[in-house]
Design an enzyme around this catalytic site. Structure first.
Site, short mmCIF file in Angstrom:
data_model
loop_
_atom_site.label_atom_id
_atom_site.label_comp_id
_atom_site.label_asym_id
_atom_site.label_seq_id
_atom_site.Cartn_x
_atom_site.Cartn_y
_atom_site.Cartn_z
N GLY A 130 -5.95 -4.69 -1.83
CA GLY A 130 -4.71 -4.72 -3.14
C GLY A 130 -4.47 -3.07 -2.62
O GLY A 130 -4.82 -2.18 -1.89
N GLU B 25 -3.39 -14.66 2.89
CA GLU B 25 -1.97 -14.75 3.27
C GLU B 25 -1.20 -16.29 3.44
O GLU B 25 -1.31 -16.91 3.27
CB GLU B 25 -1.81 -13.53 4.20
N LYS C 105 -13.41 -4.63 11.23
CA LYS C 105 -13.82 -3.64 10.91
C LYS C 105 -14.91 -3.00 10.64
O LYS C 105 -15.89 -1.95 11.21
CB LYS C 105 -13.75 -3.87 9.19
N VAL D 15 0.44 -1.46 -0.16
CA VAL D 15 -0.33 -0.35 0.28
C VAL D 15 1.22 1.40 -0.35
O VAL D 15 0.50 2.34 -0.40
CB VAL D 15 -1.55 -0.17 1.50
N ASP E 91 -10.18 -9.72 10.78
CA ASP E 91 -9.79 -8.76 10.08
C ASP E 91 -11.36 -8.60 10.14
O ASP E 91 -11.72 -7.18 10.31
CB ASP E 91 -9.53 -9.16 8.83
N GLY F 64 -10.79 -0.73 1.36
CA GLY F 64 -10.10 -0.58 0.49
C GLY F 64 -10.52 0.92 -0.28
O GLY F 64 -10.79 1.92 0.67
N ILE G 101 -13.38 1.07 -1.44
CA ILE G 101 -15.09 2.08 -1.08
C ILE G 101 -15.30 2.86 -0.31
O ILE G 101 -14.58 2.62 0.45
CB ILE G 101 -15.86 0.87 -0.30
#
Length: 430
Positions: free
Chosen positions: A306, A192, A207, A17, A203, A136, A138
């Protein structure tokens, strides 16, 4: 009037990133200048491995001393993309203390210590933006805390992890087993080497905590989020889902209680009808479905992970923070005025799909139905198939609390005619 003195940006982390953030800052420099009203300058890049070649980045900007970089005093914005709790937390608070605003993509830290970080930002009159932490590319956090600020949000339900959606979509579309689908996700770079954070729901839970806090103006920590991974989902579960006209997704669900007096936040696999917009989200994409009083139903869709998509969200925050910097203002901070209690999972009410292995003999269905009735769980449909003395019994309930369903299953396990509970799946989106 355009300001000629540049706004200085410190970048913490230069991986997938961070390198994309640096690249976009360079290649889109003129556009960013025009949009912000002043040039932005990459003033330093903190990394752990300084000897690695980083194309397009001046080696003179590279440092291993992140603390010294954020303490410089001439830094306007710190972009944190290193992840984890420490040293990210200390670096962010130090940045505030030395006059910088912060853009972060650190979902784990924000879910655990978001309140303290917002307090530090407020104390020093600085911005804390983190659009990239949830979905990401969005745009989601800004619509929730700005565009829908005048509305009452009742539910946020979504697919917020691309790895798990890729795996479940592959299981659904090809009939592959979990391990086979995971192996393909790993080979393609979606998973991963250690996929635990994704497939066990950690994860998505981070969020969910962030989304619930923003949506309901209430502090929701990671520990408040019920979490259940997807490693036990089988091809048989997908076959059952198809018979019901459903598919299976790992969902993050944040909702306000019917009486408005509490909220819940949870992550778990669930069957959703094929008619629901989330059912058609394929591959590694993310989508979040928002329900509010005035706006009604909204869906946000796009790539959720990504380098480039996440960097897009980071740069959007960077532009906003830089504009605030120029105008001498700050954007919205934490809104936790509602301070609603977070209810435990036992209070959550939904439908359930339960698959039982039972003896194939008369009276079994009556015994099972009695147990459901004794625990106040109403049955919607039952399907039974038997052969050679063994049978499977699939029960779909009407809406019931998780606590009531748990008590029902415990009682079912004690029946001599029940050989085992093959699977339990929640049914959402109806």
């Amino acid at each position: 009037m355009m300001r000629t003195r540049p706004l200085k940006v410190a970048l913490l982390g230069c991986g997938v990133v961070g390198s994309e953030v640096a690249r976009i800052m360079t290649t889109h420099a003129d556009d960013l200048t025009a949009r912000i009203g002043a040039p932005v300058e990459l003033a330093g890049v903190a990394v752990r491995r300084p000897d690695r070649v980083r194309e397009g980045i001046d080696p003179a900007l590279i440092t291993t001393d992140a603390t010294a970089l954020v303490k410089r005093g001439d830094i306007d914005v710190v972009v944190e993309v290193i992840g984890g709790i420490e040293p990210a937390r200390s670096l962010i608070t130090t940045a505030f203390e030395h006059g910088a605003s912060v853009v972060s993509a650190n979902k784990a830290l924000l879910a655990q210590d978001g309140a303290a970080l917002h307090a530090a930002a407020g104390e020093h009159g600085k911005d804390l933006y983190y659009e990239a932490a949830v979905a990401g590319a969005i745009p989601l956090i800004r619509p929730l805390r700005e565009s829908l600020a005048g509305d009452k949000i009742n539910r946020v339900m979504g697919i917020v992890n691309g790895t798990t959606n890729f795996i479940l979509d592959k299981m659904d579309s090809t009939g592959a087993g979990y391990q086979e689908a995971l192996d393909e996700a790993t080979a393609l770079g979606y998973a991963e080497a250690d996929p635990t954070a994704d497939v066990e729901g950690f994860d998505a839970a981070a969020k969910a905590a962030i989304l619930a806090g923003i949506a309901f103006h209430t502090r929701v920590r990671l520990d408040d989020v019920y979490r259940e991974g997807m490693t036990e989902v089988t091809a048989a579960d997908f076959a059952s889902a198809k018979e019901m006209g459903c598919t299976i997704k790992l969902l993050a669900i944040c909702e306000r209680a019917a009486d408005g007096g509490s909220v819940t936040a949870r992550v778990h696999p669930a069957m959703i009808p094929l008619s629901h917009p989330l059912a058609s989200v394929r591959g590694a994409y993310n989508a979040v479905f928002v329900e509010s009083d005035a706006a009604g139903q909204l869906m946000f869709y796009g790539p959720g992970a990504g380098g480039s998509p996440t960097a897009s969200a980071v740069l959007g925050d960077l532009v906003a923070v830089c504009r605030n910097r120029l105008s001498g203002t700050t954007g919205p901070g934490e809104s936790a005025y509602a301070a609603l209690p977070v209810s435990p999972m036992g209070d959550v009410v939904t439908r359930y799909h339960i698959s039982l292995d039972v003896a194939d003999k008369p009276g079994v269905l009556a015994q099972v139905a009695t147990v459901f009735a004794e625990h106040g769980v109403s049955i919607d449909t039952v399907r039974q198939q038997g052969k050679d003395g063994e049978a499977s019994l699939v029960v779909v309930t009407h809406r019931a609390s998780d606590a009531a369903l748990t008590g029902t299953v415990e009682a079912l396990r004690k029946l001599d005619t029940v050989r085992g509970v093959a699977s339990i799946m929640r049914v959402e989106g109806e």
